[in-house]
Scaffold this motif. Structure first.
Motif, short mmCIF file in Angstrom:
data_model
loop_
_atom_site.label_atom_id
_atom_site.label_comp_id
_atom_site.label_asym_id
_atom_site.label_seq_id
_atom_site.Cartn_x
_atom_site.Cartn_y
_atom_site.Cartn_z
N ALA A 125 0.83 -1.20 0.00
CA ALA A 125 0.00 0.00 0.00
C ALA A 125 0.87 1.25 0.00
CB ALA A 125 -0.92 0.00 1.21
N ALA A 126 1.93 1.22 0.79
CA ALA A 126 2.78 2.41 0.88
C ALA A 126 3.45 2.68 -0.47
CB ALA A 126 3.84 2.23 1.97
N ASP A 127 3.96 1.63 -1.10
CA ASP A 127 4.61 1.81 -2.41
C ASP A 127 3.62 2.37 -3.42
OD1 ASP A 127 6.80 0.75 -1.20
OD2 ASP A 127 6.77 -1.17 -2.27
N ASP A 149 -6.57 5.79 0.17
CA ASP A 149 -7.46 5.66 1.32
C ASP A 149 -6.76 4.92 2.46
OD1 ASP A 149 -9.34 6.98 -0.12
OD2 ASP A 149 -10.51 5.20 -0.64
N ASP A 150 -6.06 3.86 2.10
CA ASP A 150 -5.33 3.07 3.12
C ASP A 150 -4.36 3.94 3.89
OD1 ASP A 150 -6.58 0.70 2.59
OD2 ASP A 150 -5.00 -0.09 1.28
N LEU A 186 -4.05 5.24 7.82
CA LEU A 186 -2.86 5.02 8.65
C LEU A 186 -2.33 6.34 9.22
CD1 LEU A 186 -0.05 2.59 7.90
CD2 LEU A 186 0.58 4.93 8.33
N GLN A 187 -2.34 7.38 8.37
CA GLN A 187 -1.85 8.67 8.83
C GLN A 187 -2.72 9.22 9.97
OE1 GLN A 187 -1.88 10.64 4.99
NE2 GLN A 187 0.35 10.62 4.88
N GLN A 188 -4.03 9.01 9.85
CA GLN A 188 -4.92 9.52 10.89
C GLN A 188 -4.70 8.80 12.21
OE1 GLN A 188 -9.15 10.28 9.81
NE2 GLN A 188 -8.42 9.88 7.73
N VAL A 189 -4.51 7.48 12.13
CA VAL A 189 -4.26 6.72 13.36
C VAL A 189 -2.96 7.19 14.01
CG1 VAL A 189 -3.75 4.44 14.30
CG2 VAL A 189 -5.55 4.71 12.56
N VAL A 190 -1.91 7.29 13.20
CA VAL A 190 -0.61 7.69 13.74
C VAL A 190 -0.68 9.10 14.31
CG1 VAL A 190 1.77 8.24 13.13
CG2 VAL A 190 0.71 6.14 12.27
N GLN A 226 -4.90 -4.88 10.87
CA GLN A 226 -4.09 -6.10 10.73
C GLN A 226 -3.01 -5.93 9.67
OE1 GLN A 226 -6.72 -9.53 10.19
NE2 GLN A 226 -5.42 -10.43 11.77
N ARG A 227 -3.41 -5.39 8.52
CA ARG A 227 -2.46 -5.27 7.42
C ARG A 227 -1.31 -4.32 7.77
NH1 ARG A 227 -6.02 -2.98 3.13
NH2 ARG A 227 -4.10 -2.63 1.99
N PHE A 228 -1.64 -3.25 8.53
CA PHE A 228 -0.62 -2.23 8.79
C PHE A 228 -0.05 -2.29 10.20
CE2 PHE A 228 -3.39 0.04 5.54
CZ PHE A 228 -2.64 -0.44 4.47
N ALA A 229 -0.27 -3.41 10.86
CA ALA A 229 0.18 -3.52 12.25
C ALA A 229 1.67 -3.21 12.38
CB ALA A 229 -0.13 -4.91 12.80
N ALA A 230 2.46 -3.79 11.50
CA ALA A 230 3.91 -3.61 11.60
C ALA A 230 4.28 -2.14 11.35
CB ALA A 230 4.62 -4.50 10.58
#
Length: 916
Positions: free
Chosen positions: A637-639, A758-759, A763-767, A801-805
């Motif tokens: 997703a990041a790439d 969107d992904d 992630l940015q909002q959570v962080v 789950q997908r972005f846990a790491a």
RNA sequence: GGGCGCGUAGCUCAGCGGUAGAGCACUGCCUUGACAUGGCAGGAGUCACUGGUUCGAUCCCAGUCGUGCCCACCA
């Protein structure tokens, strides 16, 4: 790589290498793209205005070159008649000689010598700026080719009746002893006097009072005028008056030019020394008496008492004499416009001489039409109004100058004063049918510098020959220039281009603003506020800067003030910012149609941006150099996200370049590279590089390199040096073909990847939620946190789950878990991502009251937004009239705000209960 | 006298009909293995003023004030 970016080490090296490789010459293939450099004066030094303008042109040229166009940026210099002659004369003066001591030929030779030895300064400075001009076709307006073009234009216009010689009033510079065009005269408000003078009636019945600002010209008066509607003077018309101090008598005439309400309502008429009076004189067949010599001393047409006096001394004497004769009624203070020569600063005299003129109306008409019908477009558009205003009122152009340096007028006279015009004397004889027996004398004058500049867009390309270059690049694409020379140059190029090439010289005219200092003042030597672009690149210590600004001043008494201001503004001198930072700053400031205050803060920030770029590259290279990188299409997703963002940025920048919005392009690049690539993507890549699978690592490494390389190409037009330096280091890991980034393709935009966007937005909002909690509650940034999630949608669970790491690494999380919807969350601090609760364990970390205060602040904000949305939606006229999409959007906002309000409220209630 | 601009955060400037943005400066925390020329999180604006148009105006219109520039022959 060095730990920080060192521009000085690489800039000169790359420029030399590009020039030696011939990259500045236009490619054989490709659509022609051409920009004409406004030729700087050969006497000139590169100032901020040049540097700004050159940056714009270089960005456009490099951008089009990278798109595969055959891009030509035509360079050259202007011989700048008056300016250059003055420089050389001043040098001669140091040796105690005048040009007359040398004689014409020797003097012109001396100017050429000077040009060869010190005329190349600007070219060297342009190289420092990275200007990718075609040096192989460098041109000078006095070159043989260009001179031939000038002769041809003169001869043809003459024989067509569009150039003529005439005796009339011109703007005369009594210091330089030459005529000037209207444009070279600068009028400014100055303090003066209005003298009221009595002109006695010849019949002895009293006198008439006339008001004048120039009593000395009364020596040349040939009438006094009143308005025909003026009842006060109706019966005076036709009367004779005694002209004081001269023994002459002059008539009273009536002319509607006279303003009844100004002064006494009576005007002295001096046809030889005033433009209006000259016209009036023609209307009434008045005698024209010239009382001045060409140095503005009083001549022998005037009474002996004043002969030989300078006009201003004569003025004093005349006022005194009038006073003594009781003919001075009163003297008033008066503001008036004083015309001065733009080069000499001398007060200009309207002066009766023979000069050469271009009949302008027939040339102006098609030039006006070309803008009207859109063949030429001004950017910003409102400049066409300025253009039209001037073009509609334009007067014939005085093109002869009484100088030695310039194109000598190809006209010859016989003893009777008949005129013969041709390419040379032989040609002139042939055309006039004159044989060798009759001796001819060539006109002594030269042409206005702007006459040859007007031909620049085609003379530099080889005209009058039909060269392939002329064929290929005319009409040129865009002219980049300041508004100050729209009349001097732009309008005249349009007229000459249409006349001799039968087509416009350029399709667009991009007018940029003026560079001012940080206080909004125009930069000038006499103000001592000049910044040298080269000093901004290389840096300069305070003392040399002070010395530079205070030496060689026209008014040395200003030096102390300049020194003081300089020490205040630049207590540490100027740092070395490097060329790319300077260029980026110019680009970022190049907003449409607005003057630019050059502020050191901006360039410093952009120097930092260069360093950011450098260090990002350092990181990427350090993370990839020991590996064999396989090109892959992005899968994580990041790439996919960063590539999607890259595509978006590329499309935006392309659009901005095409619309001459370099400021928006620069801003966009800065935002993408710093905030998206560095702040997010690089950080997201770190955990992958550290502990991803080998495929994931390869993909991340490839994406890091690939996005960096593409960004460099988008940046290259603005920042050529640093992008080339880094790009060269990417050649090996990416197995790039080609020798230089200069000749690589400008990247293409691509489709957005909405899913990845969107992904990563999630992630940015959570962080950011977690970081906010950390910062507001004073949790050490490095302290790992236990996180819990609650509520939310299935998609939140999937993403978690997908972005846990990634979350663990970027958010500095030690553990995470999901809580039941009804689980007790009083021990947590909460952030909301829509209806997902991100919970940070408070155990032992923070005070409940702090958390309540933090939540209270967030709640307050949400409530305000909620109220606004609800209010709008309650308004039936809004719901009825606003576009459905807008109403829909408002509904979504309302829902989000409601969710958040509820979320914050319930959490606060729990905490409050805990407190009791 | 005509014409063209500009007045948005402390500063320099984007935005120009749908909840105000950037850089610098400022505050707090952080020398985390790219970068302290750095990171994270913040604070900060009745978008000069007054009317009008609109469901809605920083944005469009009119006027006012302030400010800059260009052109012009009022002696």
């Amino acid at each position: 790589m060095e730990k920080s970016y060192q521009p000085a080490a690489i800039e000169g090296r790359w420029y030399r290498s590009w020039e030696e490789a011939g990259y500045f010459s236009p490619a054989e293939q490709g659509q022609p793209y051409c920009i004409m450099l406004p030729p700087p004066n050969v006497t000139g030094n590169l100032h901020m205005g040049h540097a700004f303008q050159d940056t714009i042109m270089d960005v456009l040229t490099r951008f089009h070159r990278m798109q595969g166009n055959s891009a030509l940026w035509q360079t050259g210099m202007d011989h700048a008649g008056i300016a250059t002659q003055m420089v050389v004369e001043r040098q001669l003066a140091d040796d105690g000689i005048t040009r007359h001591d040398l004689g014409r030929d020797k003097f012109v030779e001396a100017v050429w010598d000077w040009k060869h030895s010190s005329g190349g300064m600007i070219a060297r400075q342009m190289r420092r700026l990275g200007a990718s001009v075609d040096w192989d076709h460098d041109r000078f307006t006095m070159d043989e080719d260009l001179s031939r073009a000038v002769m041809k234009v003169f001869v043809e216009l003459f024989h067509e009746g569009l150039i003529y010689r005439g005796k009339r009033l011109v703007n005369w510079d009594p210091v330089l002893h030459t005529a000037l065009s209207d444009l070279e005269v600068i009028s400014e408000d100055e303090n003066g006097y209005l003298w009221h003078i009595r002109y006695p009636r010849v019949d002895g019945k009293g006198y008439i009072v006339v008001a004048t600002t120039r009593p000395e010209t009364m020596l040349g008066d040939t009438a006094v005028a009143v308005n025909p509607q003026d009842p006060r003077y109706a019966d005076l018309v036709g009367l004779e008056l005694e002209l004081p101090l001269t023994g002459r008598s002059i008539p009273v005439i009536s002319d509607s030019y006279v303003d009844i309400n100004f002064g006494s309502g009576c005007v002295k008429v001096t046809p030889a020394h005033d433009f209006n009076d000259y016209e009036m004189g023609k209307r009434h067949q008045l005698q024209v008496i010239n009382v001045l010599n060409d140095d503005a001393t009083i001549n022998n047409q005037a009474p002996e008492a004043y002969q030989g006096l300078d006009r201003f001394d004569a003025r004093k004497q005349i006022v005194a004499d009038l006073e003594a004769a009781c003919l001075l009624e009163k003297t008033e203070n008066h503001r008036l416009m004083i015309p001065r020569g733009d080069r000499s600063g001398a007060v200009i005299e309207p002066y009766l001489t023979d000069q050469w003129y271009v009949k302008i109306a027939p040339l102006a008409k098609p030039a006006i039409e070309a803008v009207e019908n859109g063949k030429i477009r001004f950017i910003p558009e409102n400049w066409n109004k300025t253009y039209f205003d001037w073009m509609h009122r334009i007067e014939d152009w005085c093109i002869s100058r009484q100088l030695w340096w310039g194109h000598r007028i190809p006209a010859w006279y016989d003893a009777e004063g008949n005129i013969y015009v041709g390419y040379d004397e032989t040609d002139a004889r042939k055309r006039g049918g004159i044989d060798e027996a009759i001796s001819l004398q060539q006109d002594e004058d030269v042409l206005d510098t702007w006459f040859s500049s007007a031909l620049w867009p085609f003379s530099t390309l080889g005209w009058p020959d039909k060269t392939p270059r002329l064929e290929k690049y005319y009409p040129t694409n865009v002219l980049v220039t300041g508004f100050d020379i729209i009349f001097f140059w732009v309008a005249r190029m349009i007229m000459m281009g249409l006349k001799f090439m039968d087509d416009v010289p350029f399709r667009e005219v991009y007018i940029h603003g003026l560079i001012r200092d940080s206080h909004g003042q125009k930069m000038s030597k006499s103000k001592g506020n000049v910044l040298d672009p080269i000093d901004l690149i290389d840096g300069i210590e305070l003392e040399p800067l002070v010395k530079k600004r205070t030496s060689g001043l026209m008014q040395p008494h200003l030096a102390p003030a300049i020194e003081k201001a300089t020490r205040k503004d630049f207590p540490d001198g100027l740092q070395a910012f490097g060329c790319d930072a300077l260029r980026f700053t110019f680009a970022a400031l190049a907003t449409n149609g607005r003057d630019i205050r050059f502020d050191l803060g901006r360039i410093e920030g952009n120097r930092n941006f260069c360093n950011k770029l450098w260090n990002a590259a350092r990181f990427v290279l350090m993370s990839t150099s020991d590996y064999a990188i396989q090109p892959v299409s992005a899968s994580s997703a990041a790439d996919r996200w960063i590539i999607s963002r890259l595509y978006k940025m590329t499309g935006d920048v392309r659009g901005h370049f095409n619309e001459y919005r370099l400021d928006l392009a620069a801003r966009r690049l800065h935002q993408f590279f710093w905030n998206e690539y560095c702040d997010w993507y690089l950080e997201l890549s770190k955990p992958v590089l550290l502990c991803g699978s080998s495929d994931e690592k390869n993909a991340a490494r490839y994406t890091l390199l690939h996005v960096l390389e593409s960004s460099l190409r988008v940046l290259h037009p603005i920042m050529p040096f640093i992008t080339e330096e880094i790009w060269q280091r990417l050649r090996k890991p990416l197995a790039l073909k080609g020798e230089s980034i200069m000749l690589q393709a400008f990247p293409e935009a691509g489709d957005a990847d909405q899913q990845a966007e969107d992904d990563i937005a999630w992630l940015q909002q959570v962080v950011q939620g977690i970081r906010n909690i950390r910062a507001e509650l004073n949790v050490a940034p490095a302290k790992p946190l236990a996180i819990a999630f609650q509520s939310g949608q299935q998609s939140d669970r999937d993403r978690q789950q997908r972005f846990a790491a990634l979350l663990e690494s970027v958010g500095k999380i030690s553990s995470s878990q999901w809580l039941d919807d009804n689980a007790d969350t009083t021990g947590y601090s909460v952030a909301l991502v829509a209806d997902l609760k991100v919970l940070v364990s408070l155990q032992g970390l923070v005070d409940v009251e702090d958390e309540l205060a933090r939540l209270g602040k967030l709640l307050e904000r949400e409530l305000a937004d909620l109220k606004r949305s609800a209010g709008k939606l309650k308004n039936s006229r809004f719901v009825k009239n606003a576009p459905p999409a807008v109403v829909e959007q408002e509904h979504r906002r309302l829902a989000t705000h409601k969710t958040k309000v509820t979320g914050f409220k319930t959490q606060m209630e729990k905490l409050e209960k805990l407190q009791e």
